[in-house]
Design a protein around this motif. Structure first.
Motif, PDB file in Angstrom:
ATOM      1  N   PHE A  59       0.834  -1.156  -0.062  1.00 43.11           N
ATOM      2  CA  PHE A  59      -0.174  -0.022  -0.040  1.00 43.11           C
ATOM      3  C   PHE A  59       0.744   1.224  -0.117  1.00 43.11           C
ATOM      4  O   PHE A  59       0.648   2.140  -0.765  1.00 43.11           O
ATOM      5  CB  PHE A  59      -0.889   0.102   1.348  1.00 43.11           C
ATOM      6  N   TYR A  60       1.678   1.375   0.838  1.00 47.13           N
ATOM      7  CA  TYR A  60       2.902   2.419   0.982  1.00 47.13           C
ATOM      8  C   TYR A  60       3.619   2.586  -0.359  1.00 47.13           C
ATOM      9  O   TYR A  60       3.955   3.699  -0.752  1.00 47.13           O
ATOM     10  CB  TYR A  60       3.796   2.250   1.986  1.00 47.13           C
ATOM     11  N   GLN A  61       3.929   1.722  -0.873  1.00 50.88           N
ATOM     12  CA  GLN A  61       4.901   1.494  -2.104  1.00 50.88           C
ATOM     13  C   GLN A  61       3.980   2.083  -3.224  1.00 50.88           C
ATOM     14  O   GLN A  61       4.431   2.822  -4.052  1.00 50.88           O
ATOM     15  CB  GLN A  61       5.436   0.195  -2.632  1.00 50.88           C
ATOM     16  N   GLN A  62       2.412   1.550  -3.241  1.00 55.23           N
ATOM     17  CA  GLN A  62       1.608   2.212  -4.433  1.00 55.23           C
ATOM     18  C   GLN A  62       1.498   3.529  -4.114  1.00 55.23           C
ATOM     19  O   GLN A  62       1.604   4.371  -5.284  1.00 55.23           O
ATOM     20  CB  GLN A  62       0.328   1.483  -4.256  1.00 55.23           C
ATOM     21  N   LYS A  63       1.460   4.131  -2.987  1.00 58.72           N
ATOM     22  CA  LYS A  63       1.226   5.518  -2.843  1.00 58.72           C
ATOM     23  C   LYS A  63       2.580   6.168  -3.033  1.00 58.72           C
ATOM     24  O   LYS A  63       2.530   7.479  -3.557  1.00 58.72           O
ATOM     25  CB  LYS A  63       0.712   6.079  -1.219  1.00 58.72           C
ATOM     26  N   ALA A  64       3.658   5.825  -2.899  1.00 60.09           N
ATOM     27  CA  ALA A  64       5.025   6.597  -3.038  1.00 60.09           C
ATOM     28  C   ALA A  64       4.988   6.757  -4.419  1.00 60.09           C
ATOM     29  O   ALA A  64       5.434   7.752  -5.229  1.00 60.09           O
ATOM     30  CB  ALA A  64       6.014   5.684  -2.546  1.00 60.09           C
ATOM     31  N   LYS A  65       4.845   5.690  -5.250  1.00 62.21           N
ATOM     32  CA  LYS A  65       4.688   5.874  -6.880  1.00 62.21           C
ATOM     33  C   LYS A  65       3.875   6.802  -7.387  1.00 62.21           C
ATOM     34  O   LYS A  65       4.261   7.707  -8.100  1.00 62.21           O
ATOM     35  CB  LYS A  65       4.474   4.380  -7.529  1.00 62.21           C
ATOM     36  N   SER A  66       2.688   6.807  -6.842  1.00 66.08           N
ATOM     37  CA  SER A  66       1.613   7.690  -7.260  1.00 66.08           C
ATOM     38  C   SER A  66       2.065   9.218  -6.900  1.00 66.08           C
ATOM     39  O   SER A  66       1.961  10.216  -7.547  1.00 66.08           O
ATOM     40  CB  SER A  66       0.480   7.505  -6.378  1.00 66.08           C
ATOM     41  N   ILE A  67       2.690   9.265  -5.710  1.00 66.70           N
ATOM     42  CA  ILE A  67       3.116  10.789  -5.222  1.00 66.70           C
ATOM     43  C   ILE A  67       4.040  11.233  -6.219  1.00 66.70           C
ATOM     44  O   ILE A  67       4.411  12.294  -6.662  1.00 66.70           O
ATOM     45  CB  ILE A  67       3.621  10.619  -3.844  1.00 66.70           C
ATOM     46  N   GLU A  68       5.256  10.300  -6.602  1.00 70.17           N
ATOM     47  CA  GLU A  68       6.272  10.490  -7.375  1.00 70.17           C
ATOM     48  C   GLU A  68       5.899  11.020  -8.739  1.00 70.17           C
ATOM     49  O   GLU A  68       6.512  11.942  -9.518  1.00 70.17           O
ATOM     50  CB  GLU A  68       7.318   9.429  -7.688  1.00 70.17           C
ATOM     51  N   SER A  69       4.731  10.526  -9.358  1.00 61.38           N
ATOM     52  CA  SER A  69       4.395  10.754 -10.589  1.00 61.38           C
ATOM     53  C   SER A  69       3.739  12.229 -10.486  1.00 61.38           C
ATOM     54  O   SER A  69       3.727  13.069 -11.466  1.00 61.38           O
ATOM     55  CB  SER A  69       3.168   9.815 -10.961  1.00 61.38           C
ATOM     56  N   LEU A  70       2.931  12.528  -9.570  1.00 61.53           N
ATOM     57  CA  LEU A  70       2.439  13.745  -9.260  1.00 61.53           C
ATOM     58  C   LEU A  70       3.445  14.897  -9.153  1.00 61.53           C
ATOM     59  O   LEU A  70       3.296  15.933  -9.761  1.00 61.53           O
ATOM     60  CB  LEU A  70       1.559  13.743  -8.202  1.00 61.53           C
ATOM     61  N   VAL A  71       4.388  14.401  -8.336  1.00 57.85           N
ATOM     62  CA  VAL A  71       5.752  15.438  -8.463  1.00 57.85           C
ATOM     63  C   VAL A  71       6.114  15.809  -9.667  1.00 57.85           C
ATOM     64  O   VAL A  71       6.601  16.845 -10.025  1.00 57.85           O
ATOM     65  CB  VAL A  71       6.565  14.984  -7.304  1.00 57.85           C
ATOM     66  N   ASP A  72       6.462  14.846 -10.464  1.00 58.56           N
ATOM     67  CA  ASP A  72       7.051  15.053 -11.756  1.00 58.56           C
ATOM     68  C   ASP A  72       5.993  16.026 -12.567  1.00 58.56           C
ATOM     69  O   ASP A  72       6.656  16.752 -13.483  1.00 58.56           O
ATOM     70  CB  ASP A  72       7.124  13.469 -12.675  1.00 58.56           C
ATOM     71  N   ARG A  73       4.819  15.676 -12.314  1.00 58.39           N
ATOM     72  CA  ARG A  73       4.018  16.513 -13.129  1.00 58.39           C
ATOM     73  C   ARG A  73       3.868  17.926 -12.808  1.00 58.39           C
ATOM     74  O   ARG A  73       4.022  18.816 -13.560  1.00 58.39           O
ATOM     75  CB  ARG A  73       2.381  16.385 -12.892  1.00 58.39           C
ATOM     76  N   VAL A  74       4.273  18.190 -11.323  1.00 54.40           N
ATOM     77  CA  VAL A  74       4.520  19.515 -10.859  1.00 54.40           C
ATOM     78  C   VAL A  74       5.664  20.254 -11.704  1.00 54.40           C
ATOM     79  O   VAL A  74       5.764  21.267 -12.038  1.00 54.40           O
ATOM     80  CB  VAL A  74       4.452  19.651  -9.254  1.00 54.40           C
ATOM     81  N   ILE A  75       6.705  19.314 -11.662  1.00 45.14           N
ATOM     82  CA  ILE A  75       7.771  19.904 -12.114  1.00 45.14           C
ATOM     83  C   ILE A  75       7.846  20.264 -13.549  1.00 45.14           C
ATOM     84  O   ILE A  75       8.441  21.262 -13.857  1.00 45.14           O
ATOM     85  CB  ILE A  75       9.114  18.885 -11.701  1.00 45.14           C
ATOM     86  N   ASP A  76       7.147  19.380 -14.282  1.00 43.98           N
ATOM     87  CA  ASP A  76       6.859  19.749 -15.521  1.00 43.98           C
ATOM     88  C   ASP A  76       5.947  21.235 -15.967  1.00 43.98           C
ATOM     89  O   ASP A  76       6.465  21.663 -16.840  1.00 43.98           O
ATOM     90  CB  ASP A  76       6.138  18.467 -16.368  1.00 43.98           C
ATOM     91  N   SER A  77       4.907  21.148 -15.046  1.00 44.06           N
ATOM     92  CA  SER A  77       4.141  22.442 -14.906  1.00 44.06           C
ATOM     93  C   SER A  77       5.021  23.543 -14.870  1.00 44.06           C
ATOM     94  O   SER A  77       5.064  24.673 -15.535  1.00 44.06           O
ATOM     95  CB  SER A  77       3.095  22.344 -14.346  1.00 44.06           C
ATOM     96  N   THR A  78       5.982  23.364 -13.724  1.00 48.29           N
ATOM     97  CA  THR A  78       6.682  24.576 -13.263  1.00 48.29           C
ATOM     98  C   THR A  78       7.677  25.185 -14.522  1.00 48.29           C
ATOM     99  O   THR A  78       7.991  26.066 -14.668  1.00 48.29           O
ATOM    100  CB  THR A  78       7.349  24.471 -12.110  1.00 48.29           C
ATOM    101  N   ARG A  79       8.380  23.915 -14.885  1.00 53.69           N
ATOM    102  CA  ARG A  79       9.124  24.311 -16.178  1.00 53.69           C
ATOM    103  C   ARG A  79       8.399  24.874 -17.292  1.00 53.69           C
ATOM    104  O   ARG A  79       8.951  25.747 -17.861  1.00 53.69           O
ATOM    105  CB  ARG A  79       9.970  22.943 -16.645  1.00 53.69           C
ATOM    106  N   ARG A  80       7.220  24.411 -17.638  1.00 49.70           N
ATOM    107  CA  ARG A  80       6.570  25.076 -18.785  1.00 49.70           C
ATOM    108  C   ARG A  80       6.015  26.312 -18.623  1.00 49.70           C
ATOM    109  O   ARG A  80       6.323  27.360 -19.453  1.00 49.70           O
ATOM    110  CB  ARG A  80       5.367  24.289 -19.001  1.00 49.70           C
ATOM    111  N   ILE A  81       5.665  26.576 -17.383  1.00 48.01           N
ATOM    112  CA  ILE A  81       5.196  28.136 -17.141  1.00 48.01           C
ATOM    113  C   ILE A  81       6.684  28.948 -17.019  1.00 48.01           C
ATOM    114  O   ILE A  81       6.614  30.023 -17.495  1.00 48.01           O
ATOM    115  CB  ILE A  81       4.524  28.073 -15.822  1.00 48.01           C
ATOM    116  N   SER A  82       7.708  28.532 -16.686  1.00 47.97           N
ATOM    117  CA  SER A  82       8.726  29.267 -16.563  1.00 47.97           C
ATOM    118  C   SER A  82       9.294  29.566 -17.851  1.00 47.97           C
ATOM    119  O   SER A  82       9.944  30.670 -18.094  1.00 47.97           O
ATOM    120  CB  SER A  82      10.053  28.445 -15.701  1.00 47.97           C
ATOM    121  N   LEU A  83       9.311  28.456 -18.882  1.00 45.10           N
ATOM    122  CA  LEU A  83       9.760  29.034 -20.023  1.00 45.10           C
ATOM    123  C   LEU A  83       8.890  29.913 -20.647  1.00 45.10           C
ATOM    124  O   LEU A  83       9.414  30.776 -21.482  1.00 45.10           O
ATOM    125  CB  LEU A  83       9.702  27.481 -20.923  1.00 45.10           C
TER     126      LEU A  83
END
Length: 523
Positions: free
Chosen positions: A328-352
């Motif tokens: 259960f915790y491993q699945q949550k960690a993977k999900s949170i990691e995917s969401l963090v990558d999405r935040v990073i991509d959005s931040t990079r796109r807005i910055s560009l």
């Protein structure tokens, strides 16, 4: 008048007895005499050089030096000394002849009662003549000065007179009327009604009213209006300023000047038009800025904010004390990691979007990157030509050039219907040249003058702020060309450098845009 106490008198061919008689008469009249007696032409010439004589008394018919010879010698030396001729026996005809030659007066030696009055009159005439000569010389000097001033003034100097019966006339008009009004001074003075005929109909009433107000109130006559010279298609703005004065006969006379202010009026209109456009552009930019802020806020809220909320939701089950399996915790960690990558991509796109990081790599890399991004997004082939791999520019200048390039590409994608674009980026001596050509439908003058063409206005204003030049031209179905030329150094350059910049810009901007699509295919 010459001081009577110091009368300098030259006696010619006078006997000692006659000279003594003359001196006694003059002394009794209050004169102090300084005199000299001469008998030959050589003595006379020497005497004339010796002193400035007040009066010359000459015998008429002396065998060695007669009165006619004396007159010739005086004239040859350019002198104006009163010559009084006396004789023992002479007829009226001879007296008239000697007076006609230039003698001031004639009298008989036996009757010298008129001598003192004649001398006094002669001295007064000489004094008055000297004053006349001085006044005439001053008048000529003043006339030459006046003509020099009026001929160099940038306008028509004139005198305008309005009689009791409202009869108009021009007593004086300077030569500049030929240039400004298309009328010679003589023609205008002969036909004063020709000037009102040049005034446009909408300005004639103000011309007449201001003239009458000036006449009634004796105030300065100030008028601005438009004239059209016969045979000339252009309309001129003129400014008239004249000061009135009332003449003894009741007529009104104005002394004034009329100048061509067409350039000033056109400049004023251009400034007013530029201010209006700047106000519209400022309002548009403010609106765009607010829209951009709203867009960024919306993306942060909807994208980053939504993702962060999702991360929080994923973390909440992990915070309670309920015992769960490791999977259960491993699945949550993977999900949170995917969401963090999405935040990073959005931040990079807005910055560009706000400032492309590629600008840190130089203007050449930024332009090439933007051209590739544009080609990938629109399918329009965009080729960049640059002689140097790197051009060192100030960050503000690099951003400005990059934004102009972005706006140019945006306009092409929206309006040009182009298939290919050629970009030239060149570093010259102290200058940076950006040249963008497309093979689209071609921009027209009407398109460039549209009220809502804020993109073009924005690009032009960016270039002007950097002391550069911006030019856009196009032909229907033959493409559009945008050229900017901006100094890379200190924008505070002198007039010679500015002239050189304008000359070089004219050379680049006048080169032909893309004529055929086949030409670009070879690039």
């Amino acid at each position: 008048m010459v001081d009577e106490e110091k009368l300098k008198i030259l006696l010619i061919e006078y006997s000692a007895k006659d000279a003594e008689t003359v001196l006694k008469i003059l002394s009794r009249s209050g004169f102090q005499i300084d005199y000299l007696c001469v008998a030959t032409a050589d003595d006379l010439q020497a005497a004339l050089k010796l002193l400035n004589w007040d009066v010359i008394l000459s015998d008429y018919a002396s065998p060695r030096l007669n009165a006619c010879d004396v007159i010739k010698l005086i004239k040859n030396q350019g002198l104006d000394i009163p010559l009084i001729v006396a004789s023992s026996d002479i007829g009226e005809e001879a007296a008239e002849n000697i007076m006609a030659l230039g003698a001031y007066d004639f009298m008989m030696k036996a009757n010298l009662a008129r001598l003192v009055p004649v001398i006094r009159r002669s001295l007064r005439e000489v004094k008055n003549y000297q004053r006349f000569i001085t006044a005439q010389a001053a008048l000529q000097k003043s006339e030459v000065l006046f003509q020099a001033i009026t001929s160099n003034l940038p306008g028509v100097v004139f005198q305008f007179q309005l009689g009791k019966n409202n009869q108009a006339s021009f007593p004086y008009v300077s030569d500049a009327s030929e240039t400004l009004l298309g009328l010679s001074p003589q023609k205008l003075m002969s036909n004063p009604e020709l000037f009102p005929e040049l005034i446009l109909s909408e300005d004639k009433e103000s011309y007449r009213q201001l003239m009458m107000t000036s006449a009634e109130q004796l105030s300065t006559w100030n008028w601005e209006g438009c004239i059209q010279v016969k045979g000339d298609s252009d309309i001129k703005w003129v400014s008239l300023r004249a000061t009135p004065r009332r003449m003894l006969d009741g007529a009104m006379l104005w002394d004034g000047i009329m100048i061509n202010i067409t350039r000033n009026k056109l400049t004023e209109r251009e400034i007013a038009r530029s201010r209006e456009q700047l106000a519209e552009l400022s309002s548009y930019l403010q609106k765009v800025k607010e829209q951009e802020r709203a867009r960024i806020a919306r993306e942060i809220h909807d994208d980053i904010g939504g993702t962060l909320t999702a991360i929080k939701c994923e973390l909440l089950p992990c915070m309670d004390k309920t015992a769960r399996k490791l999977e259960f915790y491993q699945q949550k960690a993977k999900s949170i990691e995917s969401l963090v990558d999405r935040v990073i991509d959005s931040t990079r796109r807005i910055s560009l979007d706000l400032r492309p990081g590629i600008l840190d790599c130089g203007i050449v890399a930024a332009v090439q990157w933007q051209a590739k991004e544009f080609s990938d997004r629109t399918g329009i082939v965009c080729r960049v030509s640059c002689d140097n791999d790197e051009i060192s520019l100030d960050s503000d200048l690099a951003i400005a050039i990059f934004r102009v390039f972005q706006e140019t590409l945006t306009n092409i994608s929206k309006h040009a219907n182009a298939s290919r674009i050629q970009v030239k980026l060149v570093e010259l001596e102290g200058l940076i040249l950006l040249d963008v050509m497309d093979d689209g439908c071609g921009i027209t003058e009407i398109d460039m003058e549209k009220q809502d063409s804020f993109g073009i206005r924005g690009m032009r204003e960016r270039c002007l702020q950097l002391k550069g030049n911006f030019h856009i031209s196009g032909e229907s179905e033959k493409g559009t060309k945008v050229t900017i030329l901006i100094p890379t150094g200190d924008p505070e350059y002198d007039s010679e450098q500015a002239h050189d910049l304008n000359s070089r810009f004219k050379e680049f901007s006048q080169s032909e845009p893309i004529k055929k699509r086949k030409q670009i295919s070879r690039l």
